[in-house]
Design an enzyme around this catalytic site. Structure first.
Site, mmCIF file in Angstrom:
data_model
loop_
_atom_site.group_PDB
_atom_site.id
_atom_site.type_symbol
_atom_site.label_atom_id
_atom_site.label_comp_id
_atom_site.label_asym_id
_atom_site.label_seq_id
_atom_site.Cartn_x
_atom_site.Cartn_y
_atom_site.Cartn_z
ATOM 1 N N TYR A 78 0.837 -1.207 0.000
ATOM 2 C CA TYR A 78 0.000 0.000 0.000
ATOM 3 C C TYR A 78 0.863 1.245 0.000
ATOM 4 O O TYR A 78 2.030 1.233 0.393
ATOM 5 C CB TYR A 78 -0.943 0.010 1.203
ATOM 6 C CG TYR A 78 -0.277 0.134 2.559
ATOM 7 C CD1 TYR A 78 -0.227 1.359 3.226
ATOM 8 C CD2 TYR A 78 0.292 -0.972 3.181
ATOM 9 C CE1 TYR A 78 0.366 1.482 4.464
ATOM 10 C CE2 TYR A 78 0.894 -0.866 4.420
ATOM 11 C CZ TYR A 78 0.924 0.356 5.058
ATOM 12 O OH TYR A 78 1.525 0.470 6.291
ATOM 13 N N ASN B 185 10.039 -5.430 8.035
ATOM 14 C CA ASN B 185 10.769 -4.188 8.285
ATOM 15 C C ASN B 185 12.150 -4.547 8.804
ATOM 16 O O ASN B 185 12.283 -5.212 9.834
ATOM 17 C CB ASN B 185 10.056 -3.316 9.317
ATOM 18 C CG ASN B 185 8.808 -2.670 8.764
ATOM 19 O OD1 ASN B 185 8.554 -2.718 7.569
ATOM 20 N ND2 ASN B 185 8.017 -2.071 9.626
ATOM 21 N N TYR C 132 15.567 -3.011 10.174
ATOM 22 C CA TYR C 132 16.145 -1.786 10.728
ATOM 23 C C TYR C 132 17.646 -1.955 10.976
ATOM 24 O O TYR C 132 18.085 -2.980 11.497
ATOM 25 C CB TYR C 132 15.488 -1.427 12.067
ATOM 26 C CG TYR C 132 14.012 -1.158 11.998
ATOM 27 C CD1 TYR C 132 13.521 0.106 11.729
ATOM 28 C CD2 TYR C 132 13.090 -2.188 12.224
ATOM 29 C CE1 TYR C 132 12.157 0.361 11.677
ATOM 30 C CE2 TYR C 132 11.728 -1.946 12.173
ATOM 31 C CZ TYR C 132 11.265 -0.674 11.898
ATOM 32 O OH TYR C 132 9.920 -0.432 11.849
ATOM 33 N N HIS D 63 1.749 4.455 17.734
ATOM 34 C CA HIS D 63 2.904 3.692 18.205
ATOM 35 C C HIS D 63 4.082 3.983 17.290
ATOM 36 O O HIS D 63 3.914 4.419 16.148
ATOM 37 C CB HIS D 63 2.603 2.186 18.262
ATOM 38 C CG HIS D 63 2.202 1.583 16.962
ATOM 39 N ND1 HIS D 63 0.886 1.542 16.527
ATOM 40 C CD2 HIS D 63 2.922 0.996 15.972
ATOM 41 C CE1 HIS D 63 0.816 0.963 15.351
ATOM 42 N NE2 HIS D 63 2.036 0.613 14.980
ATOM 43 N N ARG E 23 17.696 -5.076 13.646
ATOM 44 C CA ARG E 23 16.464 -5.687 14.109
ATOM 45 C C ARG E 23 15.486 -5.799 12.953
ATOM 46 O O ARG E 23 15.388 -4.892 12.117
ATOM 47 C CB ARG E 23 15.840 -4.835 15.215
ATOM 48 C CG ARG E 23 14.587 -5.472 15.832
ATOM 49 C CD ARG E 23 13.433 -4.522 15.879
ATOM 50 N NE ARG E 23 12.249 -5.156 16.479
ATOM 51 C CZ ARG E 23 11.071 -4.581 16.577
ATOM 52 N NH1 ARG E 23 10.903 -3.360 16.126
ATOM 53 N NH2 ARG E 23 10.053 -5.224 17.107
#
Length: 387
Positions: free
Chosen positions: A126, A180, A182, A253, A264
């Site tokens: 999206y 995700n 990181y 959040h 991570r």
């Protein structure tokens, strides 16, 4: 600000309890402070019984904040589900995803790169953030079917199946998986997962290292800094975090830069709503298409009329954590200051993405300071750094 849109994250990150905190903690400033307190629905914190009223307000505010933290906690379920060996097996697969992305194997909308954070969309992707000309909550859209790669089999076998077996999610629930990845110092700003796009709950599984998820923070930039959270949730490697109710819908959040000390990765598993808005080629009518666009051009070319150019597919540089963070929204703000007429430029010195050189915000609302850094001073061009 574009009509109906957002020029930066100020409105998106604004929340009522943050406004109350700002008014309560600001130094006394006469009539302006009194008006701010009235606008925020607070008792006047100056004059007469100032000390008593100030103490009473802080006591009420602390109670309100603790009550909000309890509501957040009630909407969170956390389970330590994956063993160290299972984590290692999944992390190997995540490394393979990164490798395949660097080789350009995935479809264009599967991979989204940013400094210190890469996203990999599977099943459903999206638009969000600066990818749309008209930005802000509620503007997100699903890509057309087939624009992102399918969910890899290993995600089904190693992750989703285990969640179903432990009755964390029902079978067949997940049709969107996002990874995700990181680097140290990476972050994701305060947000609510689009309610019009995704069903609840929102399920995430963490890998590679321990981190934390923070609720109710407000970001500021140049330098990047984050306010104290309403609720701080430690997130361990191999743990599953499930957000629903208040924690998912009523408070933002985020992941703060200081909470990412090692690499991570998190796999976010969600289900899209059946009525979620989706980009379709037929929605791009001839009135918005360039005259020279032919019918033989690909759908990907047509989407560029609606979407901004995607970020380049470059690797994140871990050393960038120690350099100033220049985000897309910052570039847009500075670009506006150069190309717009003076009467249309943003003059709000409290903007979170505003570049200042020597001057601080002036509390007196009657003092008009232009974006060049002084009263009636010429516009200053800003040299942007790239990571």
């Amino acid at each position: 600000m574009a009509a109906g849109g957002y020029a930066d994250l100020r409105e998106k990150l604004q929340s009522p309890h943050r406004e109350k905190q700002r008014v309560a903690s600001a130094p006394y400033n006469g009539r302006k402070r009194k008006l701010e307190a009235e606008d925020a629905g607070l008792p006047e914190l100056c004059g007469g019984s100032d000390e008593y009223e100030h103490s009473k307000y802080h006591s009420d505010y602390d109670d309100e904040r603790q009550g909000e933290a309890r509501r957040v906690k009630q909407g969170i379920r956390q389970v330590r589900l994956f063993t160290a060996d299972q984590c290692t097996q999944i992390e190997t697969q995540i490394d393979d995803v990164v490798s395949r992305a660097e080789k350009g194997i995935y479809r264009d909308h599967t991979v989204d790169r940013a400094p210190l954070r890469n996203k990999y969309f599977f099943g459903e992707g999206y638009t969000y953030g600066s990818q749309l000309e008209k930005r802000g909550p509620g503007q997100e859209r699903l890509y057309p079917k087939g624009d992102v790669d399918d969910i890899p089999e290993w995600v089904h076998d190693l992750v989703i199946k285990k969640l179903v077996d432990h009755q964390i999610i029902p079978e067949g629930f997940v049709n969107s998986a996002v990874i995700n990845d990181y680097q140290p110092g990476g972050c994701i700003v305060s947000h609510v997962d689009p309610i019009h796009i995704f069903e609840r709950p929102i399920v995430s599984v963490s890998f590679f290292s321990d981190s934390a998820l923070c609720f109710g923070c407000k970001f500021q930039f140049k330098p990047i800094r984050v306010s104290e959270p309403v609720y701080y949730l430690p997130v361990r490697r191999g743990s599953v975090t499930v957000l629903s109710d208040y924690a998912a819908d009523e408070i933002t959040h985020c992941i703060r830069p200081q909470d990412i000390r090692e690499r991570r990765a998190v796999i976010i598993l969600r289900k899209t709503r059946t009525d979620a808005p989706r980009l379709e080629s037929k929605s791009l009518t001839s009135s918005v298409l360039p005259v020279h666009m032919s019918n033989r051009q690909s759908n990907t070319d047509r989407y560029q009329v609606v979407l901004k150019q995607k970020r380049s597919h470059r690797k994140a540089d871990p050393d960038a954590a120690h350099r100033p963070r220049i985000l897309e929204m910052d570039k847009e703000e500075n670009r506006r200051s150069v190309i717009l007429p003076k009467h249309r430029r943003r003059s709000d010195c409290a903007a979170e993405n505003y570049w200042r050189k020597t001057h601080e915000c002036v509390d007196d609302e009657d003092d008009e300071v232009d974006e060049g850094g002084g009263v009636d001073s010429p516009v200053r061009k800003v040299k942007m750094r790239r990571h």
